[in-house]
Scaffold this motif. Structure first.
Motif, short mmCIF file in Angstrom:
data_model
loop_
_atom_site.label_atom_id
_atom_site.label_comp_id
_atom_site.label_asym_id
_atom_site.label_seq_id
_atom_site.Cartn_x
_atom_site.Cartn_y
_atom_site.Cartn_z
N GLU A 210 -2.69 -3.77 -9.73
CA GLU A 210 -2.74 -2.79 -8.64
C GLU A 210 -3.90 -3.03 -7.69
O GLU A 210 -4.02 -2.35 -6.68
CB GLU A 210 -2.82 -1.38 -9.23
N VAL A 211 -4.77 -4.02 -8.02
CA VAL A 211 -5.93 -4.34 -7.19
C VAL A 211 -5.90 -5.83 -6.85
O VAL A 211 -5.67 -6.66 -7.74
CB VAL A 211 -7.24 -3.99 -7.93
N PRO A 212 -6.09 -6.23 -5.61
CA PRO A 212 -6.37 -5.37 -4.45
C PRO A 212 -5.13 -4.67 -3.89
O PRO A 212 -5.24 -3.70 -3.17
CB PRO A 212 -6.95 -6.35 -3.43
N THR A 213 -3.95 -5.21 -4.20
CA THR A 213 -2.71 -4.56 -3.77
C THR A 213 -1.74 -4.59 -4.94
O THR A 213 -1.81 -5.49 -5.80
CB THR A 213 -2.08 -5.29 -2.57
N PRO A 214 -0.81 -3.63 -5.03
CA PRO A 214 0.15 -3.62 -6.14
C PRO A 214 1.05 -4.85 -6.11
O PRO A 214 1.55 -5.24 -5.04
CB PRO A 214 0.95 -2.33 -5.91
N GLY A 215 1.25 -5.43 -7.26
CA GLY A 215 2.13 -6.59 -7.31
C GLY A 215 2.39 -7.05 -8.73
O GLY A 215 1.82 -6.53 -9.70
N PRO A 240 4.78 -8.72 -4.19
CA PRO A 240 4.27 -7.37 -3.92
C PRO A 240 5.22 -6.30 -4.44
O PRO A 240 6.43 -6.52 -4.58
CB PRO A 240 4.20 -7.33 -2.39
N ASP A 243 6.18 0.64 -2.10
CA ASP A 243 6.11 2.02 -2.60
C ASP A 243 7.42 2.47 -3.23
O ASP A 243 7.41 3.28 -4.16
CB ASP A 243 5.73 2.97 -1.46
N LEU A 246 7.06 1.02 -6.77
CA LEU A 246 5.76 1.02 -7.44
C LEU A 246 5.69 2.06 -8.55
O LEU A 246 5.23 1.78 -9.66
CB LEU A 246 4.64 1.26 -6.41
#
Length: 360
Positions: A210-215, A240, A243, A246
């Motif tokens: 989830e860091v730096p972006t959800p994937g 990625p 939303d 997610l």
């Protein structure tokens, strides 16, 4: 290195490496003999022993397969074994160095004429090319004769992609949820991430970040009936998580250990295609599609939302942008859209087809 004239008036060229005899050939002219010697000496100086190329192809193939058995995945080795069956007997019995692009092209033609599917011939070419690349690396031959030869295009109908539209995917998802909520959630994730079935089965909780972006970090794959292996192309990629899916993945990972499988049945078991399609009545709810079309759905969904083709290539793990461009052509390029706008717009003062139709 010497040239002698024989009793018949021909010229015999003999090649030596130091004091060791390497090979000889007889020619009609002294010039031909000298040219052959120069070529063979250049090859020998470059590290390719002309004697090595005198081995029968089938004997070298057996040695290569013994190496492949312990260095590649079982599925790849099984495909490589098909070379014993598919390489024409005449080609297997010639010297390795005598195999030219013409012999390779003829083998493709023979297989296609015998009814082998285009895709199978393409796989045959790939294995054959890897074999000859190994021969070059082992300095048995100086050149790979497969690289310059393409498989002729056959007449078999290609398997076309049939992705869901975004609305169509949501409609199917609602139907799947009435049959099995967890499986429906997993297929929706596949439709938004482009995961292959084997990649989805092998995905672990630790691969969700989830860091730096959800994937999802796609590192492994486990096709049914096979052990865990590297992904197709043996490269890792990051996909990625929008939303829309997610929260689903967060729920699947909640309370699980890092090395637990992320996508499982309600009981925590690994998923199987046969059971999945049966529970979801896929033959009806998939509307004639394959589960693999969920991967195509993701690529088309990304492109339709204006994600750059290069980014889609990275997310899908395509080695070539040409593969990604297939989705662009499926959706219609900007040129297609501009042309359609011209067809649908009024012709204006310039007149045109509409004026002609109205008798102007």
């Amino acid at each position: 290195m010497s040239i002698t004239k024989t009793a018949t008036g021909r010229f015999r060229a003999q090649l030596k490496n130091g004091r060791q005899f390497v090979g000889s050939r007889t020619f009609d002219t002294k010039t031909e003999a000298k040219n052959w010697l120069n070529r063979e000496r250049a090859a020998l100086d470059g590290g390719v022993d002309p004697r090595a190329g005198k081995e029968r192809l089938r004997l070298v193939l057996d040695r290569w397969l013994a190496v492949r058995k312990i260095t590649v995945a079982k599925k790849t080795y099984t495909a490589d074994l098909d070379l014993r069956r598919l390489i024409p007997t005449s080609m297997q019995n010639v010297h390795l160095s005598a195999v030219s692009e013409r012999e390779v092209a003829r083998s493709f033609e023979v297989l296609l004429a015998g009814g082998l599917a285009d895709s199978s011939v393409v796989r045959y070419r790939a294995s054959l090319s890897v074999f000859f690349a190994w021969c070059v690396r082992e300095r048995l031959v100086g050149k790979n004769p497969v690289t310059g030869v393409k498989v002729p295009k056959g007449s078999d109908e290609l398997t076309e992609m049939d992705p869901f539209t975004e609305d169509g995917l949501e409609a199917a998802y609602l139907v799947w949820r009435m049959k099995d909520e967890r499986l429906a959630d997993i297929l929706l994730v596949m439709g938004w991430t482009g995961l292959r079935w084997g990649e989805m089965r092998a995905m672990q909780v630790a691969n969700f970040v989830e860091v730096p972006t959800p994937g999802l970090m796609v590192r492994r794959s486990q096709p049914e009936g096979s052990p865990v292996k590297a992904t197709k192309g043996r490269s890792m990629r990051r996909v990625p998580l929008a939303d829309r899916v997610l929260s689903i993945v967060q729920g699947l990972a909640d309370g699980r250990a890092p090395h637990d499988l992320l996508f499982t049945s309600d009981g925590g078991s690994q998923l199987w295609r046969t059971a999945t399609v049966r529970v979801l009545s896929w033959e009806k709810t998939g509307q004639g599609r394959r589960l693999h079309d969920l991967r195509h759905t993701a690529a088309c969904l990304w492109l339709s939302r204006s994600v750059a083709p290069g980014t889609v290539q990275a997310w899908c793990g395509h080695e070539s942008i040409a593969t990604t461009n297939r989705y662009l052509h499926f959706l219609g390029t900007d040129a297609d859209k501009a042309g359609l706008n011209r067809l649908n717009n009024d012709p204006g003062s310039a007149g045109g087809a509409r004026d002609a139709r109205n008798g102007a």
